[in-house]
Design a protein around this motif. Structure first.
Motif, PDB file in Angstrom:
ATOM      1  N   ILE A 178       0.834  -1.218   0.000  1.00 24.30           N
ATOM      2  CA  ILE A 178       0.000   0.000   0.000  1.00 24.30           C
ATOM      3  C   ILE A 178       0.870   1.270   0.000  1.00 24.30           C
ATOM      4  CG2 ILE A 178      -1.656   1.362   1.366  1.00 24.30           C
ATOM      5  CD1 ILE A 178      -3.086  -1.218   2.072  1.00 24.30           C
ATOM      6  N   GLY A 179       1.966   1.257   0.757  1.00 27.81           N
ATOM      7  CA  GLY A 179       2.872   2.420   0.815  1.00 27.81           C
ATOM      8  C   GLY A 179       3.504   2.691  -0.543  1.00 27.81           C
ATOM      9  N   LEU A 180       3.877   1.634  -1.250  1.00 27.38           N
ATOM     10  CA  LEU A 180       4.419   1.788  -2.610  1.00 27.38           C
ATOM     11  C   LEU A 180       3.360   2.438  -3.509  1.00 27.38           C
ATOM     12  CD1 LEU A 180       6.129   1.146  -5.188  1.00 27.38           C
ATOM     13  CD2 LEU A 180       5.232  -1.191  -5.076  1.00 27.38           C
ATOM     14  N   TYR A 181       2.110   1.957  -3.419  1.00 26.06           N
ATOM     15  CA  TYR A 181       1.050   2.509  -4.264  1.00 26.06           C
ATOM     16  C   TYR A 181       0.807   3.978  -3.915  1.00 26.06           C
ATOM     17  CZ  TYR A 181       0.356  -2.425  -5.406  1.00 26.06           C
ATOM     18  OH  TYR A 181       0.559  -3.724  -5.811  1.00 26.06           O
ATOM     19  N   LYS A 182       0.914   4.325  -2.637  1.00 25.80           N
ATOM     20  CA  LYS A 182       0.755   5.748  -2.237  1.00 25.80           C
ATOM     21  C   LYS A 182       1.851   6.598  -2.876  1.00 25.80           C
ATOM     22  CE  LYS A 182      -2.005   5.711   1.893  1.00 25.80           C
ATOM     23  NZ  LYS A 182      -1.996   4.891   3.106  1.00 25.80           N
TER      24      LYS A 182
ATOM     25  N   ASP B  48     -16.104 -10.474  -6.368  1.00 27.38           N
ATOM     26  CA  ASP B  48     -15.763  -9.587  -7.480  1.00 27.38           C
ATOM     27  C   ASP B  48     -15.893  -8.148  -6.991  1.00 27.38           C
ATOM     28  OD1 ASP B  48     -18.434  -8.965  -7.437  1.00 27.38           O
ATOM     29  OD2 ASP B  48     -18.878  -9.737  -9.435  1.00 27.38           O
ATOM     30  N   TYR B  49     -15.900  -7.202  -7.937  1.00 19.64           N
ATOM     31  CA  TYR B  49     -15.849  -5.788  -7.550  1.00 19.64           C
ATOM     32  C   TYR B  49     -16.982  -5.377  -6.611  1.00 19.64           C
ATOM     33  CZ  TYR B  49     -15.362  -0.776  -7.759  1.00 19.64           C
ATOM     34  OH  TYR B  49     -15.210   0.537  -7.405  1.00 19.64           O
ATOM     35  N   SER B  50     -18.091  -6.130  -6.612  1.00 21.52           N
ATOM     36  CA  SER B  50     -19.210  -5.762  -5.733  1.00 21.52           C
ATOM     37  C   SER B  50     -18.859  -6.004  -4.253  1.00 21.52           C
ATOM     38  CB  SER B  50     -20.474  -6.535  -6.121  1.00 21.52           C
ATOM     39  OG  SER B  50     -20.235  -7.920  -5.984  1.00 21.52           O
ATOM     40  N   SER B  51     -17.758  -6.695  -3.987  1.00 25.12           N
ATOM     41  CA  SER B  51     -17.335  -6.909  -2.598  1.00 25.12           C
ATOM     42  C   SER B  51     -16.099  -6.063  -2.297  1.00 25.12           C
ATOM     43  CB  SER B  51     -16.981  -8.387  -2.386  1.00 25.12           C
ATOM     44  OG  SER B  51     -16.207  -8.512  -1.219  1.00 25.12           O
ATOM     45  N   ASP B  52     -16.142  -5.306  -1.209  1.00 22.58           N
ATOM     46  CA  ASP B  52     -14.967  -4.470  -0.912  1.00 22.58           C
ATOM     47  C   ASP B  52     -13.809  -5.292  -0.335  1.00 22.58           C
ATOM     48  OD1 ASP B  52     -15.938  -4.878   1.636  1.00 22.58           O
ATOM     49  OD2 ASP B  52     -16.380  -2.768   2.048  1.00 22.58           O
ATOM     50  N   GLN B  53     -13.995  -6.597  -0.194  1.00 21.16           N
ATOM     51  CA  GLN B  53     -12.890  -7.470   0.213  1.00 21.16           C
ATOM     52  C   GLN B  53     -12.191  -8.099  -0.981  1.00 21.16           C
ATOM     53  OE1 GLN B  53     -12.015  -7.389   3.112  1.00 21.16           O
ATOM     54  NE2 GLN B  53     -13.794  -6.846   4.324  1.00 21.16           N
ATOM     55  N   SER B  54     -12.758  -7.880  -2.182  1.00 24.62           N
ATOM     56  CA  SER B  54     -12.133  -8.503  -3.359  1.00 24.62           C
ATOM     57  C   SER B  54     -10.846  -7.759  -3.678  1.00 24.62           C
ATOM     58  CB  SER B  54     -13.086  -8.462  -4.555  1.00 24.62           C
ATOM     59  OG  SER B  54     -13.257  -7.123  -4.990  1.00 24.62           O
ATOM     60  N   TYR B  55      -9.963  -8.456  -4.369  1.00 23.37           N
ATOM     61  CA  TYR B  55      -8.689  -7.841  -4.730  1.00 23.37           C
ATOM     62  C   TYR B  55      -8.863  -6.850  -5.891  1.00 23.37           C
ATOM     63  CZ  TYR B  55      -6.063 -10.865  -1.513  1.00 23.37           C
ATOM     64  OH  TYR B  55      -5.537 -11.463  -0.398  1.00 23.37           O
ATOM     65  N   VAL B  56      -9.884  -7.071  -6.732  1.00 20.32           N
ATOM     66  CA  VAL B  56     -10.126  -6.103  -7.806  1.00 20.32           C
ATOM     67  C   VAL B  56     -10.568  -4.770  -7.182  1.00 20.32           C
ATOM     68  CG1 VAL B  56     -12.491  -6.956  -8.277  1.00 20.32           C
ATOM     69  CG2 VAL B  56     -11.268  -5.714 -10.029  1.00 20.32           C
TER      70      VAL B  56
ATOM     71  N   ASP C 235      -9.280   0.845  -5.367  1.00 16.25           N
ATOM     72  CA  ASP C 235      -9.322   1.728  -4.211  1.00 16.25           C
ATOM     73  C   ASP C 235      -7.929   2.258  -3.823  1.00 16.25           C
ATOM     74  OD1 ASP C 235     -10.843   2.879  -2.174  1.00 16.25           O
ATOM     75  OD2 ASP C 235     -10.249   1.328  -0.743  1.00 16.25           O
ATOM     76  N   ASN C 236      -6.933   1.396  -3.924  1.00 15.48           N
ATOM     77  CA  ASN C 236      -5.591   1.770  -3.463  1.00 15.48           C
ATOM     78  C   ASN C 236      -4.672   2.303  -4.540  1.00 15.48           C
ATOM     79  OD1 ASN C 236      -5.318   1.099  -0.489  1.00 15.48           O
ATOM     80  ND2 ASN C 236      -6.260  -0.765  -1.306  1.00 15.48           N
ATOM     81  N   LEU C 237      -5.063   2.118  -5.827  1.00 14.09           N
ATOM     82  CA  LEU C 237      -4.167   2.605  -6.883  1.00 14.09           C
ATOM     83  C   LEU C 237      -4.902   3.111  -8.134  1.00 14.09           C
ATOM     84  CD1 LEU C 237      -1.201   2.991  -7.816  1.00 14.09           C
ATOM     85  CD2 LEU C 237      -1.277   0.654  -8.724  1.00 14.09           C
ATOM     86  N   PHE C 238      -5.643   2.221  -8.787  1.00 14.13           N
ATOM     87  CA  PHE C 238      -6.130   2.547 -10.135  1.00 14.13           C
ATOM     88  C   PHE C 238      -7.010   3.798 -10.182  1.00 14.13           C
ATOM     89  CE2 PHE C 238      -6.013  -2.317 -11.134  1.00 14.13           C
ATOM     90  CZ  PHE C 238      -4.633  -2.263 -11.234  1.00 14.13           C
ATOM     91  N   ASP C 239      -7.852   4.014  -9.149  1.00 21.37           N
ATOM     92  CA  ASP C 239      -8.752   5.174  -9.166  1.00 21.37           C
ATOM     93  C   ASP C 239      -8.006   6.495  -8.973  1.00 21.37           C
ATOM     94  OD1 ASP C 239     -10.873   3.531  -9.564  1.00 21.37           O
ATOM     95  OD2 ASP C 239     -11.698   3.683  -7.537  1.00 21.37           O
TER      96      ASP C 239
END
Ligand code: GLP
Length: 240
Positions: A41-45, A73-81, A86-90
């Motif tokens: 997460i720190g790297l992504y920040k 899948d994306y409908s779950s906030d525990q999914s890796y997608v 949330d942590n990088l792509f957006d």
């Protein structure tokens, strides 16, 4: 293996970012392999900060992710997608069409593994980011996974379910199975960047760097990779 010991998590993340930046600066359409978990997460920040401050662009960058929980899948906030968005792509200018991860909700799981393997064959990672599980797993390749493995479905071990339960409301909500890139898919990357922090990773880090190369410690296969860098904080480096 090149080993860099950082004093703490922040320094580990900054040093990891330097490696990542050298890859994306050298090739604007690089394929970057990404990982989930608390460690990167720190790297992504740092990547987000650099994108905002210096305009480093990810428009042509392609990504492949290591793993995904089966059934989410994306409908779950525990999914890796969800985690990746949330942590990088957006927060960077990446085109989501260029991002790839196993479909946790695929009805035909074997066909999904085959689809992902075919994709990985066409997309060799210029860099693959990895964390490490406390039992020495990488991605979701649990102890005993063959070094020649490709994308497959795994039954998660009790120790991984317990480790990962901190991110769920209760341990019962942690999926028991996951899709994961295999060890051969990971070893195919041109460059590997593995990160570890915290005292609970010290034993796994020992196995990664100094232990016997054995399928009992999946991360130990990285000793055979020609371009692997480990960046580790002092707590996780205490046994090496
Ligand atoms: C999960 C992931 C791994 C990750 C590991 C460590 O099991 N599948 O890719 O490396 O956990 O996670 P953390 O970074 O949260 O310690």
């Amino acid at each position: 293996m090149k080993v860099i010991i950082a004093k703490d998590y922040d320094e580990m993340s900054k040093k990891a970012f330097e490696v990542m930046k050298s890859v994306v600066s050298a090739n604007k359409s690089a394929v970057i392999g990404l990982a989930t978990g608390s460690t990167p997460i720190g790297l992504y920040k740092e990547m987000i900060k650099d994108h905002k401050e210096n305009g480093t662009s990810y428009k042509e960058i392609k990504t492949v992710n290591l793993d995904e929980y089966a059934g989410l899948d994306y409908s779950s906030d525990q999914s890796y997608v969800y985690f990746m968005r949330d942590n990088l792509f957006d927060h960077i200018d990446i085109d989501l069409k260029n991002t790839n991860i196993e479909n946790g909700k695929a009805k035909d799981r074997q066909a999904e593994c085959e689809r992902y393997n075919a994709l990985l064959e066409k997309m060799q990672q210029d860099i693959q980011v990895l964390g490490i599980g406390s039992n020495g797993h990488i991605a979701f390749n649990e102890p005993g996974t063959p070094f020649g493995s490709v994308t497959h479905i795994v039954d998660l071990t009790e120790s991984t379910i317990k480790d990962n339960s901190r991110l769920f409301k209760s341990i019962d909500e942690v999926p028991r199975q996951a899709f994961t890139m295999g060890l051969k898919n990971i070893m195919n990357a041109k460059k590997i960047l593995i990160l570890a922090n915290g005292a609970n990773k010290a034993k796994a880090v020992y196995g990664l760097v100094k232990g016997e190369v054995t399928e009992g410690v999946p991360a130990s296969v990285l000793q055979l990779h020609p371009d692997c860098t480990l960046i580790v904080d002092e707590a996780a480096a205490s046994l090496i």
